[in-house]
Every structure is written in structure tokens, then in C-alpha cells.
Design an enzyme around this catalytic site. Sequence first.
Site, PDB file in Angstrom:
ATOM      1  CB  CYS A 128      63.135  32.918 -15.305  1.00 46.44           C
ATOM      2  SG  CYS A 128      61.346  32.947 -15.486  1.00 46.44           S
ATOM      3  CB  CYS A 133      62.306  36.262 -11.571  1.00 47.05           C
ATOM      4  SG  CYS A 133      62.599  34.657 -12.338  1.00 47.05           S
ATOM      5  CB  VAL A 152      66.852  26.077 -18.827  1.00 48.13           C
ATOM      6  CG1 VAL A 152      67.069  24.622 -19.241  1.00 48.13           C
ATOM      7  CG2 VAL A 152      68.202  26.795 -18.712  1.00 48.13           C
ATOM      8  CG  ASN A 193      61.360  20.152 -18.997  1.00 46.78           C
ATOM      9  OD1 ASN A 193      60.458  19.356 -19.184  1.00 46.78           O
ATOM     10  ND2 ASN A 193      62.550  19.781 -18.562  1.00 46.78           N
ATOM     11  CB  ALA A 194      59.187  18.344 -23.224  1.00 51.40           C
ATOM     12  CB  ALA A 195      57.188  18.845 -18.262  1.00 50.86           C
ATOM     13  CE1 TYR A 196      55.694  23.002 -24.025  1.00 50.52           C
ATOM     14  CE2 TYR A 196      53.932  24.624 -24.021  1.00 50.52           C
ATOM     15  CZ  TYR A 196      54.763  23.761 -24.707  1.00 50.52           C
ATOM     16  OH  TYR A 196      54.663  23.662 -26.068  1.00 50.52           O
ATOM     17  CD  GLU A 238      64.542  37.195 -15.136  1.00 48.85           C
ATOM     18  OE1 GLU A 238      64.487  36.058 -15.636  1.00 48.85           O
ATOM     19  OE2 GLU A 238      63.774  38.108 -15.464  1.00 48.85           O
ATOM     20  CB  CYS A 294      58.020  36.242 -14.188  1.00 47.02           C
ATOM     21  SG  CYS A 294      58.873  35.005 -13.174  1.00 47.02           S
TER      22      CYS A 294
HETATM   23  O1  DUR Z   1      61.897  37.956 -17.310  1.00 45.35           O
HETATM   24  C1  DUR Z   1      61.722  36.904 -17.947  1.00 45.35           C
HETATM   25  C2  DUR Z   1      60.564  36.666 -18.696  1.00 45.35           C
HETATM   26  C3  DUR Z   1      60.460  35.461 -19.371  1.00 45.35           C
HETATM   27  N1  DUR Z   1      61.455  34.531 -19.307  1.00 45.35           N
HETATM   28  C4  DUR Z   1      61.340  33.280 -20.050  1.00 45.35           C
HETATM   29  C5  DUR Z   1      60.482  32.220 -19.449  1.00 45.35           C
HETATM   30  C6  DUR Z   1      60.101  31.414 -20.664  1.00 45.35           C
HETATM   31  O2  DUR Z   1      61.137  30.490 -20.969  1.00 45.35           O
HETATM   32  C7  DUR Z   1      60.040  32.447 -21.778  1.00 45.35           C
HETATM   33  C8  DUR Z   1      58.643  32.912 -22.107  1.00 45.35           C
HETATM   34  O3  DUR Z   1      57.990  33.364 -20.977  1.00 45.35           O
HETATM   35  O4  DUR Z   1      60.807  33.546 -21.319  1.00 45.35           O
HETATM   36  C9  DUR Z   1      62.598  34.765 -18.573  1.00 45.35           C
HETATM   37  O5  DUR Z   1      63.508  33.939 -18.554  1.00 45.35           O
HETATM   38  N2  DUR Z   1      62.686  35.941 -17.906  1.00 45.35           N
HETATM   39 ZN    ZN Z   2      60.956  34.542 -13.837  1.00 47.49          ZN
END
Ligand code: DUR
Ligand code: ZN
Length: 137
Positions: free
Chosen positions: A56, A92, A46, A48-51, A58, A89
Site C-alpha cells: 500500500c 496500514c 506497488v 505485484n503479479a503475485a497479488y 501508506e 486498510c
Molecule cells: O488505503 C489504501 C487502499 C488501497 N491501496 C491500494 C492497494 C492496492 O494496490 C489497490 C487496491 O486495493 O489500492 C492503498 O495503497 N492504500
Molecule cells: Zn494498506
Amino acid sequence: MTEPDLDALFTAASAVRGQAHAPYSGFRVGAALRDEAGRIHAGCNVENAAYPVGTCAEAGAIAAMIAAGGRQIRAILVLADSPAPVTPCGACRQRIREFAGPDTPILSGDSSGLRARYTLDQLLPASFGPEHFVHGS
Ligand SMILES: O=c1ccn([C@H]2C[C@H](O)[C@@H](CO)O2)c(=O)[nH]1
Ligand SMILES: [Zn+2]
């Protein structure tokens, strides 16, 4: 993990990936996990405009598990379309660590199927967790 178990994770991750809000990166991610009761919980990224505020997939799946009363991750699948298998990441990995053991499978897939398979300890060795507190969890 038997193949039917994997199928259910793929089905859930694929469906929730379709709900991703990723207008900034264009990188849609779905995650699905199985809890200690065999239930599956799913989440998508999800943005956001505020990056930096984006979350994530997960994190969403873990929040869904906790909200439903689950407390242990038995396996988690991350699904995305990428030239290289996508793994959680760093943040996560730590989120997963809270509710998983060292041998918990962390699976990576894309639309063609399973791409890579790790354990939590492989992705987050020598990690910090709840048992490091004297009073435990
Ligand atoms: O394991 C991961 C890796 C990246 N992202 C998302 C974060 C961001 O919204 C986009 C690019 O990094 O992917 C996840 O949700 N899970
Ligand atoms: Zn993550």
C-alpha cells in the site's frame, strides 16, 4: 493543522500517486505524511503479479520516513480517486499506529481536495501498540 500544511501533503501525495504501480487494480494511491521534524515523506502503492505481495501507499510513506530518520507521524494523507473517501486498510492502520498517537489526523482526499478527516483512534480503537510491551520501544 493549518491549510499550508495540508497543501504540502496534497502536493506530495499527488506527485507520488503519479508513480503508483497499479496495473492490476488500476487503483492508484498516493500517501504523504508529516514527521516530527516537519518533513514530508511519500509513498505509492506497488502492486505485484503475485497479488498478495503488493504493498500500500501508506506502507511506502512509512518506510520512507523511517529510512530518513523520522519516527513520529504527525499527520497522514491518503489520496485516491474513488466514489467514497479512501481510508487506510486494516493492516496500514496498524502500521500507522506504531508511529502515531490516538489523536493523529488521518486525512482522505481526492483530486478535488479533502474528503474526510479522522483520528487514528477513530479508525483503530482500543488498539495494540509498542507500550503494551513491558520493555517499551
Ligand atoms: O488505503 C489504501 C487502499 C488501497 N491501496 C491500494 C492497494 C492496492 O494496490 C489497490 C487496491 O486495493 O489500492 C492503498 O495503497 N492504500
Ligand atoms: Zn494498506
